[in-house]
Design an enzyme around this catalytic site. Structure first.
Site, mmCIF file in Angstrom:
data_model
loop_
_atom_site.group_PDB
_atom_site.id
_atom_site.type_symbol
_atom_site.label_atom_id
_atom_site.label_comp_id
_atom_site.label_asym_id
_atom_site.label_seq_id
_atom_site.Cartn_x
_atom_site.Cartn_y
_atom_site.Cartn_z
ATOM 1 N N HIS A 54 0.843 -1.206 0.000
ATOM 2 C CA HIS A 54 0.000 0.000 0.000
ATOM 3 C C HIS A 54 0.878 1.255 0.000
ATOM 4 O O HIS A 54 0.664 2.198 -0.756
ATOM 5 C CB HIS A 54 -0.914 -0.039 1.220
ATOM 6 C CG HIS A 54 -1.626 1.253 1.514
ATOM 7 N ND1 HIS A 54 -2.519 1.820 0.644
ATOM 8 C CD2 HIS A 54 -1.572 2.093 2.594
ATOM 9 C CE1 HIS A 54 -2.988 2.945 1.168
ATOM 10 N NE2 HIS A 54 -2.421 3.137 2.352
ATOM 11 N N HIS A 78 3.033 7.405 5.876
ATOM 12 C CA HIS A 78 1.768 8.004 6.298
ATOM 13 C C HIS A 78 0.961 7.159 7.275
ATOM 14 O O HIS A 78 0.115 7.691 7.990
ATOM 15 C CB HIS A 78 0.914 8.411 5.087
ATOM 16 C CG HIS A 78 0.141 7.276 4.465
ATOM 17 N ND1 HIS A 78 0.632 6.540 3.414
ATOM 18 C CD2 HIS A 78 -1.079 6.761 4.756
ATOM 19 C CE1 HIS A 78 -0.271 5.618 3.084
ATOM 20 N NE2 HIS A 78 -1.315 5.733 3.877
ATOM 21 N N GLU A 82 -0.249 5.728 12.943
ATOM 22 C CA GLU A 82 -1.493 5.011 13.175
ATOM 23 C C GLU A 82 -1.259 3.518 13.451
ATOM 24 O O GLU A 82 -1.819 2.957 14.389
ATOM 25 C CB GLU A 82 -2.382 5.177 11.935
ATOM 26 C CG GLU A 82 -3.688 4.418 11.990
ATOM 27 C CD GLU A 82 -4.786 5.213 12.678
ATOM 28 O OE1 GLU A 82 -4.660 6.447 12.714
ATOM 29 O OE2 GLU A 82 -5.738 4.592 13.185
ATOM 30 N N ASP A 83 -0.430 2.903 12.615
ATOM 31 C CA ASP A 83 -0.353 1.435 12.652
ATOM 32 C C ASP A 83 0.872 0.883 13.372
ATOM 33 O O ASP A 83 0.908 -0.300 13.709
ATOM 34 C CB ASP A 83 -0.380 0.878 11.219
ATOM 35 C CG ASP A 83 -1.715 1.156 10.542
ATOM 36 O OD1 ASP A 83 -2.694 1.377 11.272
ATOM 37 O OD2 ASP A 83 -1.764 1.167 9.308
ATOM 38 N N ASP A 147 -3.610 8.218 -0.967
ATOM 39 C CA ASP A 147 -3.905 7.138 -0.020
ATOM 40 C C ASP A 147 -5.308 6.598 -0.300
ATOM 41 O O ASP A 147 -5.519 5.391 -0.433
ATOM 42 C CB ASP A 147 -3.809 7.702 1.403
ATOM 43 C CG ASP A 147 -4.202 6.690 2.474
ATOM 44 O OD1 ASP A 147 -3.863 5.500 2.311
ATOM 45 O OD2 ASP A 147 -4.830 7.101 3.468
ATOM 46 N N ASP A 267 -20.324 15.201 -26.291
ATOM 47 C CA ASP A 267 -18.866 15.075 -26.316
ATOM 48 C C ASP A 267 -18.395 13.640 -26.118
ATOM 49 O O ASP A 267 -17.321 13.397 -25.620
ATOM 50 C CB ASP A 267 -18.223 16.035 -25.319
ATOM 51 C CG ASP A 267 -18.968 16.002 -24.000
ATOM 52 O OD1 ASP A 267 -19.796 15.095 -23.816
ATOM 53 O OD2 ASP A 267 -18.714 16.881 -23.173
HETATM 54 MN MN MN Z 1 -3.054 4.450 4.043
#
Ligand code: MN
Length: 735
Positions: A54, A78, A82-83, A147, A267
């Site tokens: 990811h 990123h 959090e993880d 993300d 279009d």
């Molecule tokens: Mn993520």
């Protein structure tokens, strides 16, 4: 659905090397790659792939957008807070402050929980504002968008309910922001992915329509491309030309919103020509209009007047030889890059010493009209305000008026700027506000008047039975909180007052009873009324409240009540004494002679009231004859010429004289009665009596007019009054 190849660590470095050459910048990316691989080791996505896949995807997409190395590094890192339980400080140490800031902001946005469509307070525009306000930095938005893009690409591994929820949120919040940033590549892909998950039937229906017409459309487009190419080559203009397909969601939108059938969407056949200069764009437009019939009203010059998201291009719609309709876009290479990558194209990552991310950020924000038009976007259909008003509204709405804070559960609460934990508590629930005793902001206990900032996580400490304080009114910012606090305090005040009044009554009743008084009788309002003024209160409620809060002393109340009662009976006593038969004393003559003069008009002065035996002097008046004063009367002390000697004539037991006296005494019950009794015992009739109590000095001043036979009689009366208990002074009055 499209399939995607997962890029590896090398792919990111290769993509980055295409535009980043500085070894330390490349090393930063490499370090972030290693850090991510190390810390996310053993974690897996729902797809079963290692988690780091990811992160590599996010970083790779960011690199294709040509963002700076710190943004790529942030993309790799990123999810580390959090993880992996990494702290912002660790990132700041290992990488740098900027990278740490970006990752922290991305993490915070990740914890936002937006209200769903079924919530009555649901407002998509608000969510976009919150998102932007939380991000503060365009790079944070880019990382978060990418993300989300990768998460959308891998949404098939989520349960269906999550697919719907995430798609709906993406369509409402993320895709419009991508559009606003001009990143059409991301916007279009997000929209099609959302479309697929939200409405698979329609998605497949339109995909099918596009597919069945594909051969026919491709042939028409290729034919047109050949014709235009030949024409431009003859005119020696540099160009790239290609057919392009509308993304499915935009076709669907046009069909639904404009109620058009699939084959009516003008279009659908679309051609794009990319050239080198602005001038060539207009030149190409001229050749095309010369050869093909343009449809009136369809020419749009976004080169002269760019769209708010910086998009520039010429648009025209023409009718081909066989009657087919084409939308043609003409733009420069640079404009094309802006159209695809939006803000990222403007990022123009520059290497070398002159590069400053902050400066870059500022420039982008200045260029970005989405920034200025964010407010407009919120009311896209009704906006008719001027540009400066947009800016003012925007500043007010997003950057000044509101702070967005979160509950520990991630619920977003919007508050006006300067709002405090108390405002937050009342916004959550009235009871939370009423019972608030403390606040924890971002894990730290803070004073209740602390100003909250966007992104703060606020937890309220409550205690049952606790109530709001009047001090809160000094710093709360929301009317909601202010009103709730006021209501509470007023209600409490009323409750407290009636409690206090009962308490006051109880205290006073007990005080009366303790003294053996008739409490019931004395507690009558009409009785108490007589002494309110002595305590500077105007009514029963204030009086009892005063007793309860001890500003009025019940002992003094008792004394005053008994004195008032005493005075009542005293008045009657005094009246009886006055009415009693007193010796008749006559005042037929003054009893004064002027030696050598007979039959002269004479009167006794009323100021000093001389009595028989006092040393006296005569004062010659105009028209009233001679006024007889006491010799020491200050009123005759000035012009000696008017004075004349006078004398008392011989004694006459029938004669009497009025004179005034004044008594000062400590106030007490039955004082006046005692004084009057003494005076009457001395057989000096009273013509008038007056008593005034001074409540500050607690003294009584009694003035009276007496009738006496002579100065000896008067002195006897004065001496007897002096003996009365608590009398301080007794004197004859001179007016
Ligand atoms: Mn993520």
């Amino acid at each position: 659905m499209a399939t995607y190849n997962n890029p590896g660590a090398d792919d990111i470095m290769n993509e980055a090397r295409l535009y980043i050459h500085d070894p330390s910048s490349l090393a930063l990316i490499q370090k972030a790659e290693n850090f991510a691989a190390e810390h996310h080791a053993g974690q897996f996505r729902k797809s079963g792939e290692p988690y780091v896949v990811h992160l590599y995807n996010v970083a790779f997409i960011l690199a294709t957008m040509r963002v700076g190395p710190k943004t790529i590094a942030a993309g790799l890192l990123h999810d580390s807070i959090e993880d992996c339980g990494i702290t912002r400080e660790q990132l700041a140490q290992q990488f740098d402050e900027e990278v740490a800031d970006i990752v922290e902001a991305v993490t915070k946005i990740g914890t936002l929980k937006f209200k769903g469509k079924d919530d009555p307070e649901y407002q998509a525009a608000n969510h976009r504002k919150i998102f932007i306000a939380m991000a503060k930095d365009v790079r944070v938005i880019l990382v978060k968008l990418v993300d989300r893009l990768h998460n959308m690409r891998t949404l098939e591994y989520q349960p269906e309910a999550s697919q719907k929820r995430i798609s709906s949120e993406t369509l409402d919040v993320y895709a419009p922001i991508a559009h606003r940033l001009g990143i059409s590549a991301i916007k279009n892909e997000l929209e099609d992915l959302c479309f697929y998950y939200l409405n698979k039937d329609e998605y497949y229906h339109i995909a099918h329509l596009v597919e069945t017409k594909k051969t026919e459309r491709d042939a028409a487009v290729n034919h047109m491309i050949c014709e235009i190419s030949d024409m431009l080559k003859k005119n020696h203009i540099q160009f790239r030309i290609f057919g392009r397909s509308k993304h499915l969601y935009s076709i669907y939108n046009k069909m639904v919103k404009k109620h058009k059938r699939f084959d009516e969407i003008l279009d659908l056949l679309a051609i794009r020509i990319v050239t080198d200069t602005d001038l060539h764009c207009y030149e190409i437009l001229g050749y095309i209009h010369a050869k093909y019939k343009p449809i009136p009203g369809r020419l749009k010059d976004y080169i002269a007047v760019p769209k708010t998201n910086m998009y520039q291009s010429l648009h025209t719609t023409i009718v081909g030889d066989d009657g087919k309709i084409f939308e043609v876009q003409i733009r420069t290479e640079e404009m094309d890059a802006v159209a695809e990558r939006g803000v990222a194209a403007h990022w123009r990552y520059k290497e070398g010493n002159r590069y400053s991310a902050r400066e870059e950020q500022k420039q982008i924000e200045e260029k970005l009209s989405w920034f200025k038009n964010f407010a407009l976007y919120s009311e896209e259909n009704g906006g008719s305000e001027s540009a400066s008003e947009y800016m003012a509204t925007l500043q007010h709405d997003v950057f000044e008026a509101n702070v967005y804070v979160m509950t520990p559960m991630g619920r977003v609460i919007d508050l006006p700027s300067g709002a405090t934990p108390i405002d937050f508590a009342y916004r959550v629930h009235t009871d939370v506000g009423h019972t608030c005793v403390g606040a924890i902001v971002n894990g730290t206990m803070v004073p209740l008047n602390t100003e909250l900032k966007t992104g703060d996580v606020v937890e309220i400490r409550r205690r049952k039975g606790s109530g709001p304080s009047e001090d809160w009114l000094k710093f709360v910012k929301t009317n909601q909180a202010r009103n709730k606090i006021r209501n509470y305090l007023q209600k409490k005040e009323v409750e407290k007052r009636s409690e206090k009044i009962e308490e006051g009554e109880k205290i006073l009743r007990e005080e009366f009873t303790k003294r053996g008084f008739n409490a019931k009788e004395l507690m009558e309002k009409s009785r108490l009324e007589n002494i309110y003024r002595d305590f500077q209160v105007g009514n029963y409620i204030d009086f009892m409240y005063g007793i309860a809060v001890k500003s009025i002393n019940p002992t003094i109340v008792c004394e005053k009540m008994t004195r008032a009662k005493a005075r009542l009976s005293e008045d009657q006593t005094v009246q009886r004494i006055l009415e009693r038969e007193m010796p008749k004393l006559h005042n037929s003559k003054t009893g004064i002679i002027v030696p050598g003069i007979d039959n002269i008009k004479m009167a006794i002065a009323q100021c000093c009231c001389p009595v028989y035996g006092d040393p006296i002097k005569g004062w010659i008046t105009k028209g009233e004859g001679i006024k007889v004063h006491r010799a020491d009367c200050p009123n005759i002390n000035t012009p000696h010429a008017h004075l004349i000697d006078v004398e008392w004539d011989g004694g006459d037991s029938e004669r009497s004289y009025d004179t005034d006296i004044a008594i000062t005494a400590r106030d007490r019950s039955f004082l006046l009665t005692d004084v009057v009794t003494v005076v009457s015992q001395c057989k000096a009739p009273m013509e008038s009596v007056n008593a005034v109590v001074n409540h500050e000095t607690l003294t009584s001043r009694i003035t009276m007019t007496l009738r006496v036979k002579d100065v000896d009689h008067l002195n006897n009366v004065l001496a007897n009054i002096r003996k009365v208990d608590s009398v301080i002074t007794v004197e004859r009055t001179i007016h």
